[in-house]
Design an enzyme around this catalytic site. Structure first.
Site, PDB file in Angstrom:
ATOM      1  N   LYS A  98       0.479   0.949  -0.105  1.00  0.00           N
ATOM      2  CA  LYS A  98       1.775   0.513   0.595  1.00  0.00           C
ATOM      3  C   LYS A  98       2.390  -0.313   0.780  1.00  0.00           C
ATOM      4  O   LYS A  98       2.619  -0.945  -0.199  1.00  0.00           O
ATOM      5  CB  LYS A  98       1.162   0.216   2.153  1.00  0.00           C
ATOM      6  CG  LYS A  98       0.761  -0.456   2.115  1.00  0.00           C
ATOM      7  CD  LYS A  98       1.296  -2.552   2.184  1.00  0.00           C
ATOM      8  CE  LYS A  98       0.359  -3.297   2.600  1.00  0.00           C
ATOM      9  NZ  LYS A  98       0.664  -4.801   1.598  1.00  0.00           N
TER      10      LYS A  98
ATOM     11  N   ASP B  53      -5.008  -5.879   6.641  1.00  0.00           N
ATOM     12  CA  ASP B  53      -4.180  -3.929   6.629  1.00  0.00           C
ATOM     13  C   ASP B  53      -5.704  -2.590   6.553  1.00  0.00           C
ATOM     14  O   ASP B  53      -4.894  -1.899   6.514  1.00  0.00           O
ATOM     15  CB  ASP B  53      -3.585  -4.198   4.839  1.00  0.00           C
ATOM     16  CG  ASP B  53      -2.988  -5.282   5.223  1.00  0.00           C
ATOM     17  OD1 ASP B  53      -1.544  -5.851   5.923  1.00  0.00           O
ATOM     18  OD2 ASP B  53      -1.577  -5.735   3.700  1.00  0.00           O
TER      19      ASP B  53
ATOM     20  N   GLY C  38      -1.466  -2.972  -1.262  1.00  0.00           N
ATOM     21  CA  GLY C  38      -2.716  -2.470   0.092  1.00  0.00           C
ATOM     22  C   GLY C  38      -3.816  -1.850  -0.743  1.00  0.00           C
ATOM     23  O   GLY C  38      -4.270  -1.693  -0.522  1.00  0.00           O
ATOM     24  N   GLY C  39      -3.688  -1.693  -1.535  1.00  0.00           N
ATOM     25  CA  GLY C  39      -4.866  -0.770  -3.282  1.00  0.00           C
ATOM     26  C   GLY C  39      -5.769  -1.567  -2.472  1.00  0.00           C
ATOM     27  O   GLY C  39      -7.349  -0.304  -1.525  1.00  0.00           O
TER      28      GLY C  39
END
Ligand code: C5P
Length: 300
Positions: A17, A152, A116-117
């Site tokens: 993201k 997240d 955001g991995g």
């Protein structure tokens, strides 16, 4: 996120993201920060393959793949420190499930990047194991578990390209986009810890109205989108790590629009007028010695 059945295994592509806006409104009594952020998913993916096992164990293996497609040099923990393992164990604890899983992670999304991995991998794990272990948890239950794993994670459990997120990030309001946007994303050689960046930020007390950004995104007006990109975590990140300002000026020198940091950094991105231009700029930035550069687009 699509969970695809491959024989006895399931495979999920977990996207990165970008935060197109991020305002830090205040400090909360639970230690987190109240924020408002507009996030979009982009076409850079980790791939996760899940196979069931009767051992009850969660076994994770990881292969890092660089932007150029060869073995990347990152070292990723494969035990409890990995949010994928924590997500799988949380599902076992909450449902009493005694099945185990072997999980292969093909890691492309850089870590300590604000992309955001880890959160996306955790969301992929909840979705995939819910299917593989036939747990039948509802979307709402998965989102509640996701929020316990990371702020997240719920965003990635929604079937949406973009959302405005509030609270500590876990309150998600999906937005429908009819156009895609091209970006070049670059992660400098060094990263930053999310907790450290938040520790150094000063809450503003207010959040920008995102309506202008949302309507520019919906109509695909790139210059208007670019003029509204902002991230309150960028100033503290730049103070903590000079690589952030350095990569921002490299993106600006390539005529990308509105160079901005994503999340708590250190990855930064700029808008490109076409995918072709994004590919050319990404190649130039790689030739200049940046190995983690990606030409990506948000999906409509
Ligand atoms: O929720 P997540 O595990 O991603 O957060 C990592 C750290 O970032 C938290 O422990 C906290 O220090 C900080 N954080 C914060 N406010 C948020 C999100 C994260 O202070 N809204």
């Amino acid at each position: 996120m699509l969970v695809k059945q491959h024989g006895q295994s399931v495979v999920v592509d977990a996207p990165a993201k970008l935060n197109l806006s991020l305002d830090v409104v205040g400090k909360r009594s639970d230690g987190y920060h109240e924020l408002q952020t507009l996030m979009v998913r982009v076409g850079l993916y980790d791939r996760l393959r899940f196979s069931g096992s009767n051992s009850g164990q969660i076994e994770l293996s990881c292969r890092c793949v660089s932007a150029a497609g060869h073995d990347g040099g990152e070292s990723i923990p494969t035990g409890d420190a990995n949010i994928i393992v924590r997500a799988a164990r949380l599902l076992q604890e909450e449902t009493g499930c005694s099945q185990g899983a072997r999980i292969e992670l093909f890691k492309r999304i850089p870590t300590e990047a604000g992309l955001g991995g880890g959160s996306s991998d955790a969301a992929a794990t909840l979705l995939a194991l819910n299917q593989l272990w036939q747990l039948d948890l509802s979307e709402a239950e998965l989102r509640r578990l996701g929020a316990r794993l990371g702020s997240d994670v719920p965003f990635f459990l929604f079937d949406t390209t973009a959302a405005v997120c509030g609270g500590r990030g876990e309150l998600v309001e999906p937005i429908h986009l009819s156009q895609h946007v091209n970006f070049v994303v670059a992660r400098p050689k060094t990263g930053l810890s999310t907790a450290e960046v938040y520790r150094h930020c000063t809450p503003s007390g207010t959040a920008d109205d995102n309506r202008g950004l949302v309507s520019a995104l919906q109509s695909g007006r790139l210059r208007q989108i670019a003029s509204r990109l902002h991230n309150a975590l960028q100033a503290p990140a730049e103070r903590l790590n000079s690589d952030v300002s350095h990569i921002i000026s490299q993106l600006a020198n390539q005529q990308l629009l509105g160079p901005t940091m994503s999340g708590s950094g250190t990855a930064c991105f700029g808008i490109s007028v076409s995918h072709r231009q994004a590919l050319t700029v990404a190649a130039r930035l790689r030739a200049a010695g940046n190995d983690r550069v990606y030409a990506v687009r948000s999906r409509p």
